[in-house]
Design a protein around this motif. Structure first.
Motif, PDB file in Angstrom:
ATOM      1  N   MET A 193       0.814  -1.191   0.000  1.00 21.65           N
ATOM      2  CA  MET A 193       0.000   0.000   0.000  1.00 21.65           C
ATOM      3  C   MET A 193       0.855   1.252   0.000  1.00 21.65           C
ATOM      4  N   ASN A 194       2.016   1.167   0.650  1.00 23.05           N
ATOM      5  CA  ASN A 194       2.897   2.329   0.687  1.00 23.05           C
ATOM      6  C   ASN A 194       3.474   2.634  -0.694  1.00 23.05           C
ATOM      7  N   TYR A 195       3.618   1.612  -1.528  1.00 23.59           N
ATOM      8  CA  TYR A 195       4.145   1.827  -2.874  1.00 23.59           C
ATOM      9  C   TYR A 195       3.185   2.665  -3.709  1.00 23.59           C
ATOM     10  N   VAL A 196       1.902   2.498  -3.474  1.00 21.60           N
ATOM     11  CA  VAL A 196       0.905   3.288  -4.200  1.00 21.60           C
ATOM     12  C   VAL A 196       1.033   4.764  -3.831  1.00 21.60           C
ATOM     13  N   LEU A 197       1.160   5.054  -2.546  1.00 20.61           N
ATOM     14  CA  LEU A 197       1.291   6.441  -2.111  1.00 20.61           C
ATOM     15  C   LEU A 197       2.607   7.062  -2.563  1.00 20.61           C
ATOM     16  N   ILE A 198       3.677   6.297  -2.545  1.00 18.89           N
ATOM     17  CA  ILE A 198       4.970   6.820  -2.992  1.00 18.89           C
ATOM     18  C   ILE A 198       4.935   7.113  -4.481  1.00 18.89           C
ATOM     19  N   SER A 199       4.305   6.237  -5.265  1.00 18.01           N
ATOM     20  CA  SER A 199       4.209   6.500  -6.698  1.00 18.01           C
ATOM     21  C   SER A 199       3.303   7.697  -6.987  1.00 18.01           C
ATOM     22  N   MET A 200       2.263   7.897  -6.174  1.00 21.93           N
ATOM     23  CA  MET A 200       1.404   9.068  -6.350  1.00 21.93           C
ATOM     24  C   MET A 200       2.161  10.353  -6.009  1.00 21.93           C
ATOM     25  N   ILE A 201       2.988  10.317  -5.001  1.00 24.32           N
ATOM     26  CA  ILE A 201       3.799  11.495  -4.648  1.00 24.32           C
ATOM     27  C   ILE A 201       4.804  11.790  -5.748  1.00 24.32           C
ATOM     28  N   LEU A 202       5.401  10.769  -6.331  1.00 23.34           N
ATOM     29  CA  LEU A 202       6.325  10.995  -7.445  1.00 23.34           C
ATOM     30  C   LEU A 202       5.603  11.571  -8.657  1.00 23.34           C
ATOM     31  N   ALA A 203       4.379  11.121  -8.905  1.00 23.46           N
ATOM     32  CA  ALA A 203       3.599  11.691 -10.006  1.00 23.46           C
ATOM     33  C   ALA A 203       3.214  13.137  -9.713  1.00 23.46           C
ATOM     34  N   LEU A 204       3.125  13.494  -8.457  1.00 21.87           N
ATOM     35  CA  LEU A 204       2.801  14.862  -8.068  1.00 21.87           C
ATOM     36  C   LEU A 204       3.969  15.811  -8.338  1.00 21.87           C
ATOM     37  N   LEU A 205       5.175  15.296  -8.370  1.00 24.85           N
ATOM     38  CA  LEU A 205       6.348  16.145  -8.600  1.00 24.85           C
ATOM     39  C   LEU A 205       6.448  16.649 -10.039  1.00 24.85           C
ATOM     40  N   ILE A 206       5.823  15.975 -10.985  1.00 20.62           N
ATOM     41  CA  ILE A 206       5.902  16.376 -12.392  1.00 20.62           C
ATOM     42  C   ILE A 206       5.261  17.739 -12.626  1.00 20.62           C
ATOM     43  N   PRO A 207       4.005  17.982 -12.200  1.00 14.17           N
ATOM     44  CA  PRO A 207       3.451  19.324 -12.415  1.00 14.17           C
ATOM     45  C   PRO A 207       4.111  20.402 -11.558  1.00 14.17           C
ATOM     46  N   ILE A 208       4.671  20.023 -10.408  1.00 14.44           N
ATOM     47  CA  ILE A 208       5.398  21.009  -9.603  1.00 14.44           C
ATOM     48  C   ILE A 208       6.616  21.490 -10.372  1.00 14.44           C
ATOM     49  N   TYR A 209       7.334  20.599 -11.005  1.00 15.36           N
ATOM     50  CA  TYR A 209       8.479  20.985 -11.815  1.00 15.36           C
ATOM     51  C   TYR A 209       8.051  21.843 -13.001  1.00 15.36           C
ATOM     52  N   GLU A 210       6.933  21.516 -13.627  1.00 11.32           N
ATOM     53  CA  GLU A 210       6.432  22.290 -14.765  1.00 11.32           C
ATOM     54  C   GLU A 210       6.039  23.699 -14.348  1.00 11.32           C
ATOM     55  N   ALA A 211       5.399  23.838 -13.196  1.00 17.90           N
ATOM     56  CA  ALA A 211       5.022  25.168 -12.709  1.00 17.90           C
ATOM     57  C   ALA A 211       6.246  25.992 -12.359  1.00 17.90           C
ATOM     58  N   TRP A 212       7.269  25.367 -11.853  1.00 17.81           N
ATOM     59  CA  TRP A 212       8.494  26.072 -11.476  1.00 17.81           C
ATOM     60  C   TRP A 212       9.265  26.525 -12.708  1.00 17.81           C
ATOM     61  N   GLN A 213       9.200  25.762 -13.775  1.00 17.49           N
ATOM     62  CA  GLN A 213      10.007  26.007 -14.958  1.00 17.49           C
ATOM     63  C   GLN A 213       9.395  27.052 -15.889  1.00 17.49           C
ATOM     64  N   ASP A 214       8.068  27.082 -16.031  1.00 18.63           N
ATOM     65  CA  ASP A 214       7.418  27.899 -17.049  1.00 18.63           C
ATOM     66  C   ASP A 214       6.984  29.246 -16.488  1.00 18.63           C
ATOM     67  N   ASN A 215       7.025  30.309 -17.329  1.00 20.33           N
ATOM     68  CA  ASN A 215       6.612  31.639 -16.898  1.00 20.33           C
ATOM     69  C   ASN A 215       5.211  32.003 -17.366  1.00 20.33           C
ATOM     70  N   ASN A 216       4.608  31.222 -18.243  1.00 18.73           N
ATOM     71  CA  ASN A 216       3.271  31.494 -18.737  1.00 18.73           C
ATOM     72  C   ASN A 216       2.254  31.222 -17.627  1.00 18.73           C
ATOM     73  N   ILE A 217       1.349  32.186 -17.394  1.00 19.19           N
ATOM     74  CA  ILE A 217       0.391  32.054 -16.289  1.00 19.19           C
ATOM     75  C   ILE A 217      -0.561  30.887 -16.503  1.00 19.19           C
ATOM     76  N   TRP A 218      -0.954  30.628 -17.746  1.00 22.63           N
ATOM     77  CA  TRP A 218      -1.893  29.538 -17.997  1.00 22.63           C
ATOM     78  C   TRP A 218      -1.242  28.181 -17.778  1.00 22.63           C
ATOM     79  N   GLN A 219       0.031  28.060 -18.108  1.00 23.40           N
ATOM     80  CA  GLN A 219       0.735  26.800 -17.835  1.00 23.40           C
ATOM     81  C   GLN A 219       0.859  26.565 -16.334  1.00 23.40           C
TER      82      GLN A 219
END
Length: 83
Positions: A1-27
């Motif tokens: 069960m912990n593997y599911v939560l860890i994989s969900m947290i890793l999937a959560l890091l993808i949009p955080i990186y995208e928001a940090w990288q891009d300057n467009n407000i809509w992105q």
């Protein structure tokens, strides 16, 4: 069960990186909406695992209302920048 939560947290890091990288407000808004959706899904998983319905109700409210408020805020920021 912990593997599911860890994989969900890793999937959560993808949009955080995208928001940090891009300057467009809509992105950034799309990335934050994705973060809100993934976080509420994680809350639903935790509420089912713990058999705690109060956490699940909060997650459903975030799913149904959270992204609409974020889109309204993005429209306000866009209109303020145009003036």
């Amino acid at each position: 069960m912990n593997y599911v939560l860890i994989s969900m947290i890793l999937a959560l890091l993808i949009p955080i990186y995208e928001a940090w990288q891009d300057n467009n407000i809509w992105q950034k808004v799309l990335a934050f909406a994705s973060i809100a959706t993934k976080t509420s899904i994680m809350m639903l998983v935790v509420s089912v695992l713990r058999d705690d319905w109060s956490i699940g109700v909060v997650a459903v409210i975030i799913l149904s209302v959270g992204n609409a408020g974020l889109m309204l805020l993005a429209n306000l920021i866009k209109r303020l920048n145009e003036v």
